[in-house]
Design a protein around this motif. Structure first.
Motif, mmCIF file in Angstrom:
data_model
loop_
_atom_site.group_PDB
_atom_site.id
_atom_site.type_symbol
_atom_site.label_atom_id
_atom_site.label_comp_id
_atom_site.label_asym_id
_atom_site.label_seq_id
_atom_site.Cartn_x
_atom_site.Cartn_y
_atom_site.Cartn_z
ATOM 1 N N UNK A 163 0.928 -1.153 0.016
ATOM 2 C CA UNK A 163 0.106 0.519 -0.041
ATOM 3 C C UNK A 163 0.254 0.966 -0.171
ATOM 4 N N UNK A 164 0.427 2.625 -0.553
ATOM 5 C CA UNK A 164 1.707 3.664 -0.714
ATOM 6 C C UNK A 164 1.261 3.525 1.025
ATOM 7 N N UNK A 165 2.744 4.740 1.025
ATOM 8 C CA UNK A 165 3.077 5.026 2.455
ATOM 9 C C UNK A 165 2.858 5.822 3.086
ATOM 10 N N UNK A 166 1.962 5.494 3.764
ATOM 11 C CA UNK A 166 1.923 7.111 4.750
ATOM 12 C C UNK A 166 2.277 7.746 6.417
ATOM 13 N N UNK A 167 3.241 8.846 6.306
ATOM 14 C CA UNK A 167 4.273 8.964 6.294
ATOM 15 C C UNK A 167 3.447 9.110 8.499
ATOM 16 N N UNK A 168 2.439 9.095 8.312
ATOM 17 C CA UNK A 168 1.975 9.703 9.786
ATOM 18 C C UNK A 168 2.459 7.584 10.420
ATOM 19 N N UNK A 169 1.988 7.320 9.990
ATOM 20 C CA UNK A 169 2.261 5.385 10.238
ATOM 21 C C UNK A 169 3.373 5.632 10.908
ATOM 22 N N UNK A 170 4.368 5.874 10.014
ATOM 23 C CA UNK A 170 6.203 6.195 10.863
ATOM 24 C C UNK A 170 6.428 6.656 11.871
ATOM 25 N N UNK A 171 5.978 7.923 11.932
ATOM 26 C CA UNK A 171 6.287 8.672 12.895
ATOM 27 C C UNK A 171 5.594 9.433 13.874
#
Length: 200
Positions: A163-171
Motif C-alpha cells: 500500500x502507498x506509504x503514509x508517513x504518519x504511520x511511521x512517525x
C-alpha cells in the motif's frame, strides 16, 4: 503507443507481512520501501523496536542528545542486513543553499519520492545532537534488501500486501499499532487475513 512495462515500482510503499510469512525478521512486520527498481529493493522495518533507546545510541557514538522528544524513542531493527550500521529515515530537510534547494543536507542521503529521506552518515546524528536536524526521525540498525526479482516473487507468493506509504504511520503512530494502521490503509483488519492465504 509504447508497450506497458511489467515492472512495478513500490518505492514509498509499505510492505505488510502476511500471516503465512514465517521468517522471524519479518513476522507481522511493516517495511517502508526506500527504493525499488529492476535491480532489487531496499527498505526499513518500522515496527520492530530494539531494546536500545536513541539516547543510548548517541552515547555509543559519543554525542549528546539535546532533543528530549527523541531521547526515549527506540532504535528499530530495520532488517537483517548490516545490523551494526545505522539508518535514519526522516522527513526531507531543505538545504540552506538557496542555489540548490533540492540538494540533500547530509552527506549520504537517499531522497525518496514522497517527501522522505534516508541518511546513513553521522552528520544527521550530529545535527540531532545539537537540537537541530529533522523534526521526525526513525532510526534503525540494519536494513532489509531484496535482489533482482526477489521481492516480485515474494509478492507473487502472497507473502506481502502493499500500500502507498503514509508517513504518519511511521512517525506518529504508536509502534504496537503500526501493523494494524498500515492494514487499515487497505481497508483491512488483521483478523481478515488467513494464514493459509495463497496456499490453496
Amino acid at each position: 503507443m509504447p508497450a506497458e512495462s511489467s515492472t512495478i515500482n513500490l518505492t514509498h510503499h509499505f510492505l505488510i507481512a502476511m500471516p503465512g510469512l514465517e521468517d522471524a525478521s519479518f513476522q507481522r512486520s511493516v517495511v517502508y520501501l526506500c527504493e525499488h527498481s529492476e535491480r532489487g529493493a531496499l527498505g526499513l522495518v518500522i515496527n520492530k523496536p530494539s531494546d536500545i533507546k536513541l539516547k543510548n545510541l548517541f552515547e555509543k557514538v559519543d554525542l549528546p542528545l539535546d532533543r528530549a522528544d527523541l531521547a526515549g524513542i527506540p532504535v528499530f531493527h530495520g532488517g537483517p542486513v548490516q545490523t551494526e550500521r545505522g539508518f535514519v529515515l526522516h522527513e526531507a530537510v531543505l538545504g540552506e543553499d538557496k542555489d540548490k534547494p533540492d540538494e540533500p543536507v547530509y552527506a549520504s542521503t537517499m531522497t525518496i519520492p514522497g517527501g522522505l529521506e534516508m541518511t546513513t552518515s553521522k552528520d544527521v546524528l550530529e545535527a540531532l545532537s545539537t537540537g537541530a536536524g529533522p523534526r521526525k526521525v526513525l532510526v534503525s540498525l540494519g536494513y532489509s534488501a531484496w535482489g533482482e526479482g526477489q521481492l516480485e516473487s515474494e509478492l507473487a507468493e502472497n507473502s506481502w500486501l502493499t500500500v502507498a506509504a503514509d508517513p504518519q504511520v511511521i512517525f506518529d503512530t504508536p509502534v504496537e499499532q503500526r501493523y494494524d494502521k498500515a492494514l487499515s490503509l487497505l481497508g483491512l483488519q488483521s483478523w481478515m487475513l488467513s494464514p493459509e492465504a495463497g496456499h490453496a
